[in-house]
Design a protein around this motif. Sequence first.
Motif, PDB file in Angstrom:
ATOM      1  N   PRO A  88       0.813  -1.229   0.000  1.00 48.88           N
ATOM      2  CA  PRO A  88       0.000   0.000   0.000  1.00 48.88           C
ATOM      3  C   PRO A  88       0.848   1.283   0.000  1.00 48.88           C
ATOM      4  O   PRO A  88       0.361   2.343  -0.386  1.00 48.88           O
ATOM      5  CB  PRO A  88      -0.833  -0.120   1.268  1.00 48.88           C
ATOM      6  N   ALA A  89       2.106   1.193   0.393  1.00 50.38           N
ATOM      7  CA  ALA A  89       2.983   2.374   0.430  1.00 50.38           C
ATOM      8  C   ALA A  89       3.408   2.829  -0.967  1.00 50.38           C
ATOM      9  O   ALA A  89       3.985   3.904  -1.104  1.00 50.38           O
ATOM     10  CB  ALA A  89       4.214   2.089   1.275  1.00 50.38           C
ATOM     11  N   ARG A  90       3.092   2.041  -1.981  1.00 50.68           N
ATOM     12  CA  ARG A  90       3.422   2.454  -3.359  1.00 50.68           C
ATOM     13  C   ARG A  90       2.890   3.858  -3.652  1.00 50.68           C
ATOM     14  O   ARG A  90       3.529   4.632  -4.350  1.00 50.68           O
ATOM     15  CB  ARG A  90       2.785   1.510  -4.374  1.00 50.68           C
ATOM     16  N   GLU A  91       1.729   4.136  -3.130  1.00 55.05           N
ATOM     17  CA  GLU A  91       1.048   5.403  -3.417  1.00 55.05           C
ATOM     18  C   GLU A  91       1.623   6.587  -2.650  1.00 55.05           C
ATOM     19  O   GLU A  91       1.163   7.704  -2.828  1.00 55.05           O
ATOM     20  CB  GLU A  91      -0.443   5.264  -3.089  1.00 55.05           C
ATOM     21  N   PHE A  92       2.620   6.328  -1.808  1.00 60.67           N
ATOM     22  CA  PHE A  92       3.172   7.374  -0.946  1.00 60.67           C
ATOM     23  C   PHE A  92       4.685   7.430  -1.081  1.00 60.67           C
ATOM     24  O   PHE A  92       5.414   6.928  -0.222  1.00 60.67           O
ATOM     25  CB  PHE A  92       2.758   7.122   0.509  1.00 60.67           C
ATOM     26  N   PRO A  93       5.192   8.032  -2.173  1.00 56.68           N
ATOM     27  CA  PRO A  93       6.634   8.053  -2.423  1.00 56.68           C
ATOM     28  C   PRO A  93       7.456   8.643  -1.283  1.00 56.68           C
ATOM     29  O   PRO A  93       8.615   8.250  -1.101  1.00 56.68           O
ATOM     30  CB  PRO A  93       6.764   8.909  -3.685  1.00 56.68           C
ATOM     31  N   ASN A  94       6.875   9.532  -0.502  1.00 56.49           N
ATOM     32  CA  ASN A  94       7.625  10.110   0.612  1.00 56.49           C
ATOM     33  C   ASN A  94       7.904   9.089   1.715  1.00 56.49           C
ATOM     34  O   ASN A  94       8.690   9.354   2.612  1.00 56.49           O
ATOM     35  CB  ASN A  94       6.900  11.328   1.178  1.00 56.49           C
ATOM     36  N   ARG A  95       7.305   7.928   1.652  1.00 58.73           N
ATOM     37  CA  ARG A  95       7.527   6.857   2.634  1.00 58.73           C
ATOM     38  C   ARG A  95       8.542   5.806   2.152  1.00 58.73           C
ATOM     39  O   ARG A  95       9.000   4.987   2.933  1.00 58.73           O
ATOM     40  CB  ARG A  95       6.217   6.138   2.946  1.00 58.73           C
ATOM     41  N   HIS A  96       8.873   5.817   0.885  1.00 60.06           N
ATOM     42  CA  HIS A  96       9.729   4.779   0.319  1.00 60.06           C
ATOM     43  C   HIS A  96      11.104   4.728   0.968  1.00 60.06           C
ATOM     44  O   HIS A  96      11.640   3.646   1.221  1.00 60.06           O
ATOM     45  CB  HIS A  96       9.869   4.951  -1.190  1.00 60.06           C
ATOM     46  N   ALA A  97      11.707   5.877   1.232  1.00 59.42           N
ATOM     47  CA  ALA A  97      13.066   5.894   1.794  1.00 59.42           C
ATOM     48  C   ALA A  97      13.104   5.185   3.140  1.00 59.42           C
ATOM     49  O   ALA A  97      14.029   4.401   3.405  1.00 59.42           O
ATOM     50  CB  ALA A  97      13.557   7.332   1.925  1.00 59.42           C
ATOM     51  N   SER A  98      12.116   5.423   3.976  1.00 51.61           N
ATOM     52  CA  SER A  98      12.085   4.781   5.289  1.00 51.61           C
ATOM     53  C   SER A  98      11.932   3.267   5.159  1.00 51.61           C
ATOM     54  O   SER A  98      12.562   2.500   5.883  1.00 51.61           O
ATOM     55  CB  SER A  98      10.943   5.358   6.131  1.00 51.61           C
ATOM     56  N   ILE A  99      11.116   2.830   4.228  1.00 50.16           N
ATOM     57  CA  ILE A  99      10.895   1.397   4.014  1.00 50.16           C
ATOM     58  C   ILE A  99      12.173   0.714   3.543  1.00 50.16           C
ATOM     59  O   ILE A  99      12.454  -0.428   3.908  1.00 50.16           O
ATOM     60  CB  ILE A  99       9.754   1.187   3.003  1.00 50.16           C
ATOM     61  N   LEU A 100      12.980   1.398   2.758  1.00 48.09           N
ATOM     62  CA  LEU A 100      14.190   0.797   2.181  1.00 48.09           C
ATOM     63  C   LEU A 100      15.404   0.834   3.107  1.00 48.09           C
ATOM     64  O   LEU A 100      16.393   0.150   2.848  1.00 48.09           O
ATOM     65  CB  LEU A 100      14.524   1.491   0.862  1.00 48.09           C
ATOM     66  N   LEU A 101      15.357   1.590   4.189  1.00 39.96           N
ATOM     67  CA  LEU A 101      16.526   1.762   5.053  1.00 39.96           C
ATOM     68  C   LEU A 101      17.143   0.450   5.515  1.00 39.96           C
ATOM     69  O   LEU A 101      18.359   0.246   5.389  1.00 39.96           O
ATOM     70  CB  LEU A 101      16.169   2.603   6.286  1.00 39.96           C
ATOM     71  N   ALA A 102      16.358  -0.436   6.089  1.00 42.16           N
ATOM     72  CA  ALA A 102      16.890  -1.681   6.629  1.00 42.16           C
ATOM     73  C   ALA A 102      17.521  -2.537   5.539  1.00 42.16           C
ATOM     74  O   ALA A 102      18.586  -3.130   5.732  1.00 42.16           O
ATOM     75  CB  ALA A 102      15.790  -2.461   7.359  1.00 42.16           C
ATOM     76  N   TRP A 103      16.878  -2.583   4.380  1.00 40.89           N
ATOM     77  CA  TRP A 103      17.372  -3.396   3.277  1.00 40.89           C
ATOM     78  C   TRP A 103      18.693  -2.844   2.736  1.00 40.89           C
ATOM     79  O   TRP A 103      19.612  -3.608   2.439  1.00 40.89           O
ATOM     80  CB  TRP A 103      16.315  -3.459   2.170  1.00 40.89           C
ATOM     81  N   GLU A 104      18.768  -1.525   2.604  1.00 42.47           N
ATOM     82  CA  GLU A 104      20.004  -0.904   2.129  1.00 42.47           C
ATOM     83  C   GLU A 104      21.140  -1.107   3.109  1.00 42.47           C
ATOM     84  O   GLU A 104      22.260  -1.431   2.720  1.00 42.47           O
ATOM     85  CB  GLU A 104      19.764   0.584   1.867  1.00 42.47           C
ATOM     86  N   ALA A 105      20.860  -0.921   4.392  1.00 40.41           N
ATOM     87  CA  ALA A 105      21.895  -1.095   5.415  1.00 40.41           C
ATOM     88  C   ALA A 105      22.367  -2.538   5.483  1.00 40.41           C
ATOM     89  O   ALA A 105      23.584  -2.798   5.541  1.00 40.41           O
ATOM     90  CB  ALA A 105      21.391  -0.618   6.773  1.00 40.41           C
ATOM     91  N   ALA A 106      21.447  -3.492   5.457  1.00 46.24           N
ATOM     92  CA  ALA A 106      21.823  -4.903   5.551  1.00 46.24           C
ATOM     93  C   ALA A 106      22.634  -5.341   4.333  1.00 46.24           C
ATOM     94  O   ALA A 106      23.639  -6.054   4.477  1.00 46.24           O
ATOM     95  CB  ALA A 106      20.574  -5.767   5.705  1.00 46.24           C
ATOM     96  N   ALA A 107      22.202  -4.943   3.156  1.00 45.83           N
ATOM     97  CA  ALA A 107      22.939  -5.323   1.938  1.00 45.83           C
ATOM     98  C   ALA A 107      24.349  -4.746   1.967  1.00 45.83           C
ATOM     99  O   ALA A 107      25.318  -5.449   1.655  1.00 45.83           O
ATOM    100  CB  ALA A 107      22.176  -4.858   0.695  1.00 45.83           C
ATOM    101  N   GLU A 108      24.478  -3.478   2.353  1.00 39.93           N
ATOM    102  CA  GLU A 108      25.815  -2.879   2.413  1.00 39.93           C
ATOM    103  C   GLU A 108      26.671  -3.560   3.483  1.00 39.93           C
ATOM    104  O   GLU A 108      27.842  -3.871   3.248  1.00 39.93           O
ATOM    105  CB  GLU A 108      25.721  -1.388   2.717  1.00 39.93           C
ATOM    106  N   ALA A 109      26.100  -3.806   4.645  1.00 40.28           N
ATOM    107  CA  ALA A 109      26.848  -4.458   5.727  1.00 40.28           C
ATOM    108  C   ALA A 109      27.352  -5.833   5.312  1.00 40.28           C
ATOM    109  O   ALA A 109      28.448  -6.249   5.684  1.00 40.28           O
ATOM    110  CB  ALA A 109      25.989  -4.558   6.982  1.00 40.28           C
ATOM    111  N   ALA A 110      26.545  -6.540   4.516  1.00 40.79           N
ATOM    112  CA  ALA A 110      26.921  -7.869   4.051  1.00 40.79           C
ATOM    113  C   ALA A 110      27.901  -7.844   2.880  1.00 40.79           C
ATOM    114  O   ALA A 110      28.380  -8.873   2.439  1.00 40.79           O
ATOM    115  CB  ALA A 110      25.673  -8.651   3.666  1.00 40.79           C
ATOM    116  N   GLY A 111      28.171  -6.654   2.366  1.00 43.90           N
ATOM    117  CA  GLY A 111      29.124  -6.531   1.263  1.00 43.90           C
ATOM    118  C   GLY A 111      28.510  -6.636  -0.100  1.00 43.90           C
ATOM    119  O   GLY A 111      29.217  -6.851  -1.087  1.00 43.90           O
ATOM    120  N   ALA A 112      27.199  -6.488  -0.182  1.00 48.01           N
ATOM    121  CA  ALA A 112      26.517  -6.582  -1.489  1.00 48.01           C
ATOM    122  C   ALA A 112      26.626  -5.271  -2.248  1.00 48.01           C
ATOM    123  O   ALA A 112      26.766  -4.222  -1.695  1.00 48.01           O
ATOM    124  CB  ALA A 112      25.057  -6.941  -1.295  1.00 48.01           C
TER     125      ALA A 112
END
Length: 142
Positions: free
Chosen positions: A118-142
Amino acid sequence: MADDDMMALYSRRLLALASDIPHLGRLAAPTGSASRRSPQCGSTVTADVVVAGGVVTEFAQEVRACALGQASAAVLGAAVIGRTPAELAAARDAIRAMLTSGAPAPEGVFAEAEALTPAREFPNRHASILLAWEAAAEAAGA
């Protein structure tokens, strides 16, 4: 934002995820660590990982985020152990595509991310949703 849109965005399922985030905290000796902050809302996530044998064997996350960021971190935390860095990067990319271009939610171990559609309709929320995924991927060396 209409009340119906807000109700869809903050569903019971999403709020239940946000209230039960796995692997909260920090690791004493991570092999990788990364932090991400959303400039739009100030949410932050720090991810610590131990990668051994090509997979994440230990994981911890410090989450200071809105309900959407917390729910997203819960989905990640529930399935991150045993994943490769490439799988984390692919999940991050799939969630970004789900939010920004209408792609389907990830399948398999990260299928619970569907709760965030449902957050698709709210672009201002996308960055918060992606934070954990971006941090985990970077931490893992991806």
